[in-house]
Design a protein around this motif. Sequence first.
Motif, PDB file in Angstrom:
ATOM      1  N   ARG B  74      -7.566 -17.000  28.938  1.00 42.54           N
ATOM      2  CA  ARG B  74      -7.374 -17.524  30.290  1.00 42.54           C
ATOM      3  C   ARG B  74      -7.849 -18.976  30.384  1.00 42.54           C
ATOM      4  O   ARG B  74      -7.191 -19.824  30.995  1.00 42.54           O
ATOM      5  N   PHE B  75      -9.008 -19.268  29.770  1.00 37.03           N
ATOM      6  CA  PHE B  75      -9.564 -20.625  29.817  1.00 37.03           C
ATOM      7  C   PHE B  75      -8.588 -21.629  29.184  1.00 37.03           C
ATOM      8  O   PHE B  75      -8.365 -22.717  29.714  1.00 37.03           O
ATOM      9  N   VAL B  76      -7.986 -21.244  28.056  1.00 38.06           N
ATOM     10  CA  VAL B  76      -7.064 -22.150  27.363  1.00 38.06           C
ATOM     11  C   VAL B  76      -5.769 -22.326  28.160  1.00 38.06           C
ATOM     12  O   VAL B  76      -5.272 -23.443  28.346  1.00 38.06           O
ATOM     13  N   THR B  77      -5.214 -21.218  28.668  1.00 38.56           N
ATOM     14  CA  THR B  77      -3.908 -21.341  29.330  1.00 38.56           C
ATOM     15  C   THR B  77      -4.040 -21.870  30.762  1.00 38.56           C
ATOM     16  O   THR B  77      -3.060 -22.357  31.307  1.00 38.56           O
ATOM     17  N   ASP B  78      -5.242 -21.797  31.359  1.00 36.73           N
ATOM     18  CA  ASP B  78      -5.462 -22.541  32.610  1.00 36.73           C
ATOM     19  C   ASP B  78      -5.195 -24.029  32.366  1.00 36.73           C
ATOM     20  O   ASP B  78      -4.731 -24.745  33.254  1.00 36.73           O
ATOM     21  N   TRP B  79      -5.530 -24.477  31.166  1.00 41.09           N
ATOM     22  CA  TRP B  79      -5.395 -25.894  30.808  1.00 41.09           C
ATOM     23  C   TRP B  79      -3.954 -26.239  30.417  1.00 41.09           C
ATOM     24  O   TRP B  79      -3.411 -27.262  30.843  1.00 41.09           O
ATOM     25  N   THR B  80      -3.332 -25.360  29.615  1.00 40.69           N
ATOM     26  CA  THR B  80      -2.008 -25.709  29.070  1.00 40.69           C
ATOM     27  C   THR B  80      -0.874 -25.396  30.032  1.00 40.69           C
ATOM     28  O   THR B  80       0.201 -25.994  29.917  1.00 40.69           O
ATOM     29  N   GLY B  81      -1.068 -24.437  30.930  1.00 42.65           N
ATOM     30  CA  GLY B  81       0.067 -23.902  31.674  1.00 42.65           C
ATOM     31  C   GLY B  81       0.827 -22.908  30.801  1.00 42.65           C
ATOM     32  O   GLY B  81       0.492 -22.699  29.621  1.00 42.65           O
ATOM     33  N   PRO B  82       1.868 -22.282  31.358  1.00 45.40           N
ATOM     34  CA  PRO B  82       2.521 -21.164  30.679  1.00 45.40           C
ATOM     35  C   PRO B  82       3.254 -21.523  29.388  1.00 45.40           C
ATOM     36  O   PRO B  82       3.544 -20.638  28.582  1.00 45.40           O
ATOM     37  N   TYR B  83       3.547 -22.804  29.186  1.00 49.48           N
ATOM     38  CA  TYR B  83       4.239 -23.169  27.944  1.00 49.48           C
ATOM     39  C   TYR B  83       3.294 -23.258  26.749  1.00 49.48           C
ATOM     40  O   TYR B  83       3.736 -23.353  25.611  1.00 49.48           O
ATOM     41  N   GLY B  84       1.978 -23.256  26.979  1.00 48.36           N
ATOM     42  CA  GLY B  84       1.030 -23.207  25.871  1.00 48.36           C
ATOM     43  C   GLY B  84       1.100 -21.838  25.206  1.00 48.36           C
ATOM     44  O   GLY B  84       1.055 -20.813  25.883  1.00 48.36           O
ATOM     45  N   ARG B  85       1.240 -21.812  23.894  1.00 45.43           N
ATOM     46  CA  ARG B  85       1.369 -20.543  23.160  1.00 45.43           C
ATOM     47  C   ARG B  85       0.296 -20.485  22.083  1.00 45.43           C
ATOM     48  O   ARG B  85       0.309 -21.289  21.130  1.00 45.43           O
ATOM     49  N   LEU B  86      -0.619 -19.533  22.222  1.00 40.37           N
ATOM     50  CA  LEU B  86      -1.713 -19.406  21.260  1.00 40.37           C
ATOM     51  C   LEU B  86      -1.176 -19.146  19.859  1.00 40.37           C
ATOM     52  O   LEU B  86      -0.265 -18.327  19.670  1.00 40.37           O
ATOM     53  N   GLN B  87      -1.766 -19.840  18.895  1.00 39.40           N
ATOM     54  CA  GLN B  87      -1.417 -19.603  17.492  1.00 39.40           C
ATOM     55  C   GLN B  87      -2.490 -18.792  16.782  1.00 39.40           C
ATOM     56  O   GLN B  87      -2.186 -17.865  16.050  1.00 39.40           O
ATOM     57  N   ARG B  88      -3.744 -19.175  16.973  1.00 38.57           N
ATOM     58  CA  ARG B  88      -4.837 -18.441  16.325  1.00 38.57           C
ATOM     59  C   ARG B  88      -6.145 -18.696  17.050  1.00 38.57           C
ATOM     60  O   ARG B  88      -6.326 -19.732  17.680  1.00 38.57           O
ATOM     61  N   MET B  89      -7.048 -17.720  16.949  1.00 35.75           N
ATOM     62  CA  MET B  89      -8.381 -17.849  17.530  1.00 35.75           C
ATOM     63  C   MET B  89      -9.379 -17.224  16.563  1.00 35.75           C
ATOM     64  O   MET B  89      -9.130 -16.139  16.030  1.00 35.75           O
ATOM     65  N   THR B  90     -10.502 -17.912  16.340  1.00 35.19           N
ATOM     66  CA  THR B  90     -11.590 -17.353  15.529  1.00 35.19           C
ATOM     67  C   THR B  90     -12.841 -17.291  16.401  1.00 35.19           C
ATOM     68  O   THR B  90     -13.226 -18.298  17.005  1.00 35.19           O
ATOM     69  N   PHE B  91     -13.419 -16.113  16.475  1.00 37.75           N
ATOM     70  CA  PHE B  91     -14.577 -15.887  17.336  1.00 37.75           C
ATOM     71  C   PHE B  91     -15.829 -15.685  16.496  1.00 37.75           C
ATOM     72  O   PHE B  91     -15.782 -15.033  15.452  1.00 37.75           O
TER      73      PHE B  91
END
Lengths: 179, 162
Positions: B74-91
Amino acid sequence: MSAIGVDDIDRLIGVEQYEEEGGFPVEQGYVWTTCASVENGNPLFWDEQVAERVTGGPIAPPTMVSVWFRPHHWAPGRTTQGLPLQIHFDLKEGLGLPEAVMSDNTIVFHEPVRPGDRLVTRQILQSVSDEKTTKLGTGRFWVIDVVYRNQRGDLVAVESYTGFGYRRAGAPGGSEATS
Amino acid sequence: MTAATGDRLLLGDVAVGDELAPLSYPVTATTVVLGALAARDWRPMHHDKDFAVERNGTRDIFLNTPNQAAWFERFVTDWTGPYGRLQRMTFRMLGSIFPGDTMVFRGAVTGTGVDETGCGWVALDISVSVDGDAKTTCSARVALPVAADDNPWERGGERWKP
């Protein structure tokens, strides 16, 4: 479900194990529940017209991919439950390491997951380290991949988990130990 | 600070060092329980305080990991808007988040580029902290449109190399 001892490691590296189908199709209701839980207002998940224009129809939030594999808390006739990340528990048993923590995990996202999809996972042991000593104790690090595909065989995600199985050296474990 | 214009943050709008607008959220027991149940995580340390205290040795129930992933998304796509598409996340989990904590998400751009398929991407370092202590860190890569008529969600197969 079988213990993985030291002599089994080379044979099992890179081998797909434990094929599992999600117990239910991906559902829109859970998408909304999850978005509500984190107040995610991304219109992809709330506005059908935006979803149609941007993603060719509704999708689930990518980070929900593991949600579709957590079984119902109860199901008629069920007596035992498989453990998610079974290889992790096979290693703990076979290597005689009673404690374990997961240190980090990576998710790589491929094809979008859509309501109605039925996902299948397979687990792959990628590596097991030699014995190492950390502040937790003495044990081994391992990396396990969980590969997610949809009903058409399309790759939708790969999760990689790094675990450390160990024998305690007096210090308590992490806050979310899996043992 | 960068922000999406309209509903589409473009790769050209972003530079290394840009910071995402921080997100601050007061965590309650409801936050924790709702998040656990949304993730279908029925384990008692995410809804039963007595269990969490007596068996896990924590001071209360705590946010589960899959729900934290949903917060980061949510934090990332609040910034990008709906066209932002996650590729990878490391926690990386460093500590627990409890009811009564105010969690603060922060993020910064650490890299940008266009891959061999022509897909634009941005690398981010993100964290959620309480009272200045990082509880979980996340490095993420998210695809962004390279132009107003580009849409990363239309990519697949050989044209999607996350």
